[in-house]
Scaffold this motif. Structure first.
Motif, PDB file in Angstrom:
ATOM      1  N   THR A  82      -6.593  -4.435   1.600  1.00  0.00           N
ATOM      2  CA  THR A  82      -6.854  -4.112   3.007  1.00  0.00           C
ATOM      3  C   THR A  82      -6.283  -2.756   3.374  1.00  0.00           C
ATOM      4  O   THR A  82      -6.920  -1.968   4.089  1.00  0.00           O
ATOM      5  CB  THR A  82      -6.248  -5.207   3.904  1.00  0.00           C
ATOM      6  N   SER A  83      -5.099  -2.462   2.868  1.00  0.00           N
ATOM      7  CA  SER A  83      -4.451  -1.182   3.179  1.00  0.00           C
ATOM      8  C   SER A  83      -5.233  -0.012   2.586  1.00  0.00           C
ATOM      9  O   SER A  83      -5.383   1.035   3.226  1.00  0.00           O
ATOM     10  CB  SER A  83      -3.013  -1.192   2.662  1.00  0.00           C
ATOM     11  N   VAL A 134       0.878   3.554  11.616  1.00  0.00           N
ATOM     12  CA  VAL A 134       1.760   3.512  10.450  1.00  0.00           C
ATOM     13  C   VAL A 134       2.692   2.310  10.491  1.00  0.00           C
ATOM     14  O   VAL A 134       3.068   1.751   9.444  1.00  0.00           O
ATOM     15  CB  VAL A 134       2.550   4.831  10.301  1.00  0.00           C
ATOM     16  N   ASP A 135       3.074   1.859  11.678  1.00  0.00           N
ATOM     17  CA  ASP A 135       3.950   0.688  11.803  1.00  0.00           C
ATOM     18  C   ASP A 135       3.277  -0.564  11.272  1.00  0.00           C
ATOM     19  O   ASP A 135       3.936  -1.439  10.703  1.00  0.00           O
ATOM     20  CB  ASP A 135       4.346   0.482  13.272  1.00  0.00           C
ATOM     21  N   LEU A 136       1.968  -0.666  11.460  1.00  0.00           N
ATOM     22  CA  LEU A 136       1.243  -1.824  10.931  1.00  0.00           C
ATOM     23  C   LEU A 136       1.228  -1.800   9.407  1.00  0.00           C
ATOM     24  O   LEU A 136       1.445  -2.827   8.752  1.00  0.00           O
ATOM     25  CB  LEU A 136      -0.192  -1.832  11.463  1.00  0.00           C
ATOM     26  N   LEU A 137       0.994  -0.637   8.815  1.00  0.00           N
ATOM     27  CA  LEU A 137       0.894  -0.531   7.367  1.00  0.00           C
ATOM     28  C   LEU A 137       2.230  -0.754   6.666  1.00  0.00           C
ATOM     29  O   LEU A 137       2.277  -1.246   5.545  1.00  0.00           O
ATOM     30  CB  LEU A 137       0.322   0.839   6.987  1.00  0.00           C
ATOM     31  N   LEU A 319      -3.163   8.260  -2.209  1.00  0.00           N
ATOM     32  CA  LEU A 319      -2.458   7.198  -2.921  1.00  0.00           C
ATOM     33  C   LEU A 319      -0.979   7.524  -3.054  1.00  0.00           C
ATOM     34  O   LEU A 319      -0.117   6.644  -2.889  1.00  0.00           O
ATOM     35  CB  LEU A 319      -3.085   6.981  -4.294  1.00  0.00           C
ATOM     36  N   ALA A 320      -0.657   8.779  -3.323  1.00  0.00           N
ATOM     37  CA  ALA A 320       0.746   9.175  -3.410  1.00  0.00           C
ATOM     38  C   ALA A 320       1.462   8.939  -2.081  1.00  0.00           C
ATOM     39  O   ALA A 320       2.624   8.507  -2.048  1.00  0.00           O
ATOM     40  CB  ALA A 320       0.847  10.645  -3.823  1.00  0.00           C
ATOM     41  N   LEU A 321       0.771   9.215  -0.984  1.00  0.00           N
ATOM     42  CA  LEU A 321       1.346   8.943   0.340  1.00  0.00           C
ATOM     43  C   LEU A 321       1.588   7.455   0.533  1.00  0.00           C
ATOM     44  O   LEU A 321       2.635   7.038   1.049  1.00  0.00           O
ATOM     45  CB  LEU A 321       0.402   9.473   1.422  1.00  0.00           C
ATOM     46  N   MET A 322       0.626   6.633   0.099  1.00  0.00           N
ATOM     47  CA  MET A 322       0.749   5.190   0.273  1.00  0.00           C
ATOM     48  C   MET A 322       1.897   4.604  -0.539  1.00  0.00           C
ATOM     49  O   MET A 322       2.504   3.607  -0.127  1.00  0.00           O
ATOM     50  CB  MET A 322      -0.550   4.497  -0.147  1.00  0.00           C
ATOM     51  N   THR A 323       2.194   5.199  -1.687  1.00  0.00           N
ATOM     52  CA  THR A 323       3.189   4.628  -2.596  1.00  0.00           C
ATOM     53  C   THR A 323       4.524   5.357  -2.525  1.00  0.00           C
ATOM     54  O   THR A 323       5.342   5.286  -3.439  1.00  0.00           O
ATOM     55  CB  THR A 323       2.651   4.632  -4.036  1.00  0.00           C
ATOM     56  N   GLY A 352       5.998   1.216   1.317  1.00  0.00           N
ATOM     57  CA  GLY A 352       5.039   2.270   1.597  1.00  0.00           C
ATOM     58  C   GLY A 352       3.990   1.793   2.576  1.00  0.00           C
ATOM     59  O   GLY A 352       4.274   1.062   3.521  1.00  0.00           O
ATOM     60  N   LEU A 353       2.748   2.178   2.330  1.00  0.00           N
ATOM     61  CA  LEU A 353       1.631   1.789   3.190  1.00  0.00           C
ATOM     62  C   LEU A 353       0.827   0.707   2.485  1.00  0.00           C
ATOM     63  O   LEU A 353      -0.228   0.950   1.919  1.00  0.00           O
ATOM     64  CB  LEU A 353       0.764   3.005   3.517  1.00  0.00           C
ATOM     65  N   GLY A 354       1.385  -0.512   2.483  1.00  0.00           N
ATOM     66  CA  GLY A 354       0.715  -1.646   1.865  1.00  0.00           C
ATOM     67  C   GLY A 354       1.355  -2.164   0.601  1.00  0.00           C
ATOM     68  O   GLY A 354       0.896  -3.168   0.041  1.00  0.00           O
ATOM     69  N   PHE A 355       2.396  -1.509   0.120  1.00  0.00           N
ATOM     70  CA  PHE A 355       3.057  -1.912  -1.119  1.00  0.00           C
ATOM     71  C   PHE A 355       4.567  -1.821  -0.956  1.00  0.00           C
ATOM     72  O   PHE A 355       5.079  -0.971  -0.221  1.00  0.00           O
ATOM     73  CB  PHE A 355       2.707  -0.961  -2.282  1.00  0.00           C
ATOM     74  N   SER A 356       5.301  -2.652  -1.700  1.00  0.00           N
ATOM     75  CA  SER A 356       6.719  -2.365  -1.897  1.00  0.00           C
ATOM     76  C   SER A 356       6.822  -1.224  -2.901  1.00  0.00           C
ATOM     77  O   SER A 356       5.949  -1.044  -3.759  1.00  0.00           O
ATOM     78  CB  SER A 356       7.465  -3.597  -2.424  1.00  0.00           C
ATOM     79  N   VAL A 357       7.882  -0.438  -2.794  1.00  0.00           N
ATOM     80  CA  VAL A 357       8.052   0.731  -3.652  1.00  0.00           C
ATOM     81  C   VAL A 357       9.471   0.740  -4.196  1.00  0.00           C
ATOM     82  O   VAL A 357      10.437   0.650  -3.427  1.00  0.00           O
ATOM     83  CB  VAL A 357       7.799   2.041  -2.867  1.00  0.00           C
TER      84      VAL A 357
END
Length: 424
Positions: A82-83, A134-137, A319-323, A352-357
């Motif tokens: 979804t993210s 961004v707070d939702l993600l 993707l780099a931003l998300m992770t 991150g934006l949809g994942f733990s990092v």
């Protein structure tokens, strides 16, 4: 899964003997001991599947064996998909991460922050700032899950069946209900595992102009060939749906006792499951069913910078931003979390934006790499992607809750122990 045999682990810098030990561990400690019905483990490294194993049963009552094409309820492993879908819209310039959520959900403009009281007589105060996309993600929205069992706010979620495994109503009704319930905290002040990704799914539909489930099918599943991933299991595939079980107290309390046996209680019968028909509520936070093969396809696209086989989902910079860790001040989860439960360990882990990092492997006390990203599902499914080691691991079973046993810690330890030629 592919019908061809996995590549020799040694050609990808891994030990076959060490990977086989994981299968022995799963069989002895979990399947033979009655704690898991069956398991599927896939390890992918340096462009090839190096280990693929199915063991035990997909359905204890009918003695159906676990197979490569067994379909699982992946629950919160829906969230990364979804993210990614949402970030595809960001890349199109249709929405920005710093925009207020109330731009798209006007009825949320005056959401207050809980101070006291119970539903419907809550006392609230204004938030320090509006909730942003961004707070939702990153789960800093102030929303929650009813199962957190922590506050009068999550009690109100339970009363309205918001955030349950089988959520009532529709995406539209959830948005309307949440307009009447205060936030747990001002957006950005804390991290709390929540229905935020369900809201992201709602926004994908609203911003794209097509139903959320249609967007996933047209933009992700069909292009990548993820034919077994959907919000329900069609009639011609129902024989492949695994049963889902609850871990019993006996199994959990006996886990550290030598030779002790656990037991499982049927939670969702594949013959009568609600997953056999299209749901009324399309949950971007936890509604998908999938196979290990399909989820590996999705993960391979991510490991490859957002593209696979000529199909690009997102660009490598997105993707780099998300992770990257997005928790304010670059803090980790223990510094910000108010959750009673989440699908991640905490120390050394950001979000991150949809994942733990993974930020600091030393703090996790588990082997790993900085920049590794991951998530899991309520029925103990899990995955992680380690770009530094060109590694993907996917684990499938169907046992609630995912916190019943330390299987994720064990799998990480044992998979990384199988690496003989590290990229680091």
């Amino acid at each position: 899964m592919p019908t061809s045999a996995p590549t020799s682990p040694e050609t990808a810098g891994m030990s076959k003997a060490a990977l086989d030990r994981i299968d022995d561990h799963l069989k002895r400690r979990y399947i033979d001991a009655g704690r898991f019905p069956g398991t599927q483990l896939v390890v992918y490294r340096r462009g090839n599947i190096v280990h693929s194993a199915v063991q035990g049963l997909a359905d204890l009552e009918r003695q159906v064996p676990m197979k490569d094409d067994t379909i699982f309820r992946i629950y919160s492993m829906t969230k990364p998909i979804t993210s990614v879908a949402f970030m595809m819209l960001v890349e199109q310039g249709l929405v920005a991460l710093d925009e207020p959520v109330h731009k798209y959900i006007p009825e949320w403009k005056n959401l207050g922050v809980f101070q006291a009281g119970t539903a419907p007589a809550f006392m609230t105060r204004p938030p320090a700032r509006p909730m942003q996309i961004v707070d939702l993600l990153r789960h800093t929205s102030g929303l929650t899950y009813g199962f957190q069992q922590r506050s009068n706010v999550d009690a109100a979620y339970r009363d309205r069946q918001i955030g349950t495994i089988e959520m009532a109503g529709t995406l539209d009704s959830m948005i309307a209900d949440l307009a009447d319930i205060p936030l747990e905290f001002s957006p950005g002040e804390a991290w709390n595992y929540s229905v935020s990704t369900d809201v992201i799914g709602y926004l994908v539909g609203k911003i794209s102009g097509i139903p959320f489930e249609q967007f996933l099918k047209e933009r992700i599943f069909n292009p990548l060939g993820m034919a077994d991933t959907d919000f329900f299991v069609p009639a011609d595939k129902t024989h492949r749906l695994a049963a889902c079980y609850n871990a019993t107290a006996a199994g959990m309390t006996s886990f550290h006792s030598p030779n002790a046996k656990g037991s499982l209680a049927l939670q969702d019968d594949p013959a009568t499951s609600s997953f056999l028909s299209p749901p009324e509520f399309i949950s971007g936070g936890g509604g998908l069913c999938s196979t290990a093969a399909d989820y590996l396809t999705f993960c391979r696209a991510l490991l490859n910078g957002g593209e696979l086989g000529g199909v690009r989902l997102i660009g490598p910079k997105t993707l780099a931003l998300m992770t990257t860790n997005h928790l304010p001040g670059n803090r980790d989860l223990p510094e910000m979390s108010r959750s009673m439960f989440a699908e991640a360990s905490y120390s050394g882990i950001g979000f991150g934006l949809g994942f733990s990092v993974t930020m600091d492997p030393a703090k996790t006390l588990i082997p790993g790499s900085p920049g590794e990203y991951a998530w899991g599902g309520a029925a103990t499914t899990s995955f992680w992607i380690d770009p530094a080691e060109e590694l993907i691991a996917i684990f499938m079973t169907q046992v609630l809750p995912s916190s019943a046993y330390p299987i994720r810690r064990e799998l990480r330890t044992m998979v990384y122990a199988a690496i003989t030629d590290s990229n680091l």
